[in-house]
Design an enzyme around this catalytic site. Sequence first.
Site, short mmCIF file in Angstrom:
data_model
loop_
_atom_site.label_atom_id
_atom_site.label_comp_id
_atom_site.label_asym_id
_atom_site.label_seq_id
_atom_site.Cartn_x
_atom_site.Cartn_y
_atom_site.Cartn_z
N TYR A 120 68.79 56.47 37.19
CA TYR A 120 68.04 56.89 36.01
C TYR A 120 68.10 55.86 34.88
O TYR A 120 67.81 56.16 33.73
CB TYR A 120 68.55 58.25 35.50
CG TYR A 120 68.25 59.42 36.40
CD1 TYR A 120 67.33 59.31 37.44
CD2 TYR A 120 68.86 60.65 36.21
CE1 TYR A 120 67.06 60.38 38.27
CE2 TYR A 120 68.59 61.73 37.03
CZ TYR A 120 67.69 61.60 38.06
OH TYR A 120 67.41 62.68 38.87
N LYS A 167 78.29 58.09 47.57
CA LYS A 167 77.74 57.65 48.84
C LYS A 167 78.08 56.17 49.00
O LYS A 167 77.21 55.31 49.22
CB LYS A 167 76.21 57.90 48.82
CG LYS A 167 75.53 57.75 50.14
CD LYS A 167 75.69 58.92 51.07
CE LYS A 167 75.03 58.62 52.39
NZ LYS A 167 75.29 59.61 53.44
N ASP A 199 76.27 63.82 50.57
CA ASP A 199 75.46 64.62 51.51
C ASP A 199 76.33 65.68 52.19
O ASP A 199 75.95 66.84 52.32
CB ASP A 199 74.75 63.72 52.52
CG ASP A 199 75.64 62.68 53.16
OD1 ASP A 199 76.78 62.47 52.67
OD2 ASP A 199 75.22 62.05 54.14
N ASP A 223 72.79 65.45 39.12
CA ASP A 223 71.59 66.21 38.80
C ASP A 223 71.24 67.15 39.94
O ASP A 223 71.09 68.36 39.78
CB ASP A 223 70.45 65.20 38.54
CG ASP A 223 69.23 65.85 37.92
OD1 ASP A 223 69.30 67.02 37.51
OD2 ASP A 223 68.19 65.16 37.85
N ASP A 227 72.17 71.42 40.42
CA ASP A 227 71.08 72.38 40.61
C ASP A 227 71.28 73.18 41.89
O ASP A 227 70.98 74.37 41.95
CB ASP A 227 69.72 71.66 40.66
CG ASP A 227 68.99 71.72 39.33
OD1 ASP A 227 69.67 71.77 38.28
OD2 ASP A 227 67.75 71.70 39.33
#
Length: 326
Positions: A120, A167, A199, A223, A227
């Site tokens: 981002y 990751k 993951d 993010d 969620d």
Amino acid sequence: MTHEIAVVPGDGIGQEVTPAAVEVLESLDIDFEFVEAEAGDAVKEATGEALPQETYDLAASADATLFGAAGETAADVILPLREAVDSFVNVRPAKAYPGIDAVRPETDLVFLRENTEGVYAGIEDRLTEDVATLTRVTTQSASRRLAEFACDYVEDSEHDGFTIAHKANVMRETDGLFRDTVAEVAEERGVETDEVLMDAFATHVCLDPAQFDVVVCPNLAGDVLSDLAAGLVGGLGLLPSANVGPDRALFEPVHGTAPDIAGDEVANPAAKIISAAMMLDYLGHEEESEAVQAAVETTLAEGPRTPDLGGDASTSDVTNAIIDRL
Ligand code: ATP
Ligand code: MG
């Protein structure tokens, strides 16, 4: 000491739940000076600017900001406001409440998400009609600052340690630097950590969320994963969040303007009031923070409830019940 609080209700149900949170805070024996300011669609319509300079300046100078929600202009409002408080970490609790339908009622997690860089960072290019690229930025300094915050957080809240979700097996340089830096700071500070591939985390948290507690992540992972956890506790309706900087912070519900119910006075104020409880904790009023949190929890379990939770109470019925329990 008086705390100066910027109050920015914004649009839609932000106009309903933000005053509810202020009422709860006013019922406590703490000195606040609330200064209200405008932001969002309505002020843009009137003046051409979604975030007036005076609102930005207020957020940049107040001890803390209570933000509601903004509609179409959300990105033009919340991104600069987060910058105004120099927010480097987004704190997102995901906790299931007794009596509220949840996919995983045992969920009780807190995400500490890096809030300034990663994918981002905004460095995207369209090289040709066929090719678009994105540069991911990870710095040791931002990773270190997040890790210091995470160590303070687990020490203050008496958690055992935290999990680093990353990751680094694929993004060896960027997530490698993130993981190594965060782990190194924790080791210096004597805070225990473990790590999980992001993951794999997504699967494990769905199957058995109780194995996680405080989760520290890079920006995009935080993010998405927070969620996901919101889904496990029954949706966005009850979740608060904090954007914390070195000297000030901004507190907002995770939900948006809810245009479908805006103006009907039936918005559930819980997420905004729990955000206010996070602000109390941030300002050093731990006892009052816990009391507000407990009053919200009891009200969620025993009622009255707004229609989103199957009840027929109004925003002010719920707010008053919370204040009575305090
Ligand atoms: P925005 O673009 O501002 O995010 P949205 O249409 O995505 O608006 P949200 O605010 O994200 O709406 O809410 C999604 C759904 O959840 C809506 O149906 C809304 O009515 C409901 N909802 C969200 N927050 C609340 C709340 N505090 N009380 C009751 N219902 C809510
Ligand atoms: Mg939305």
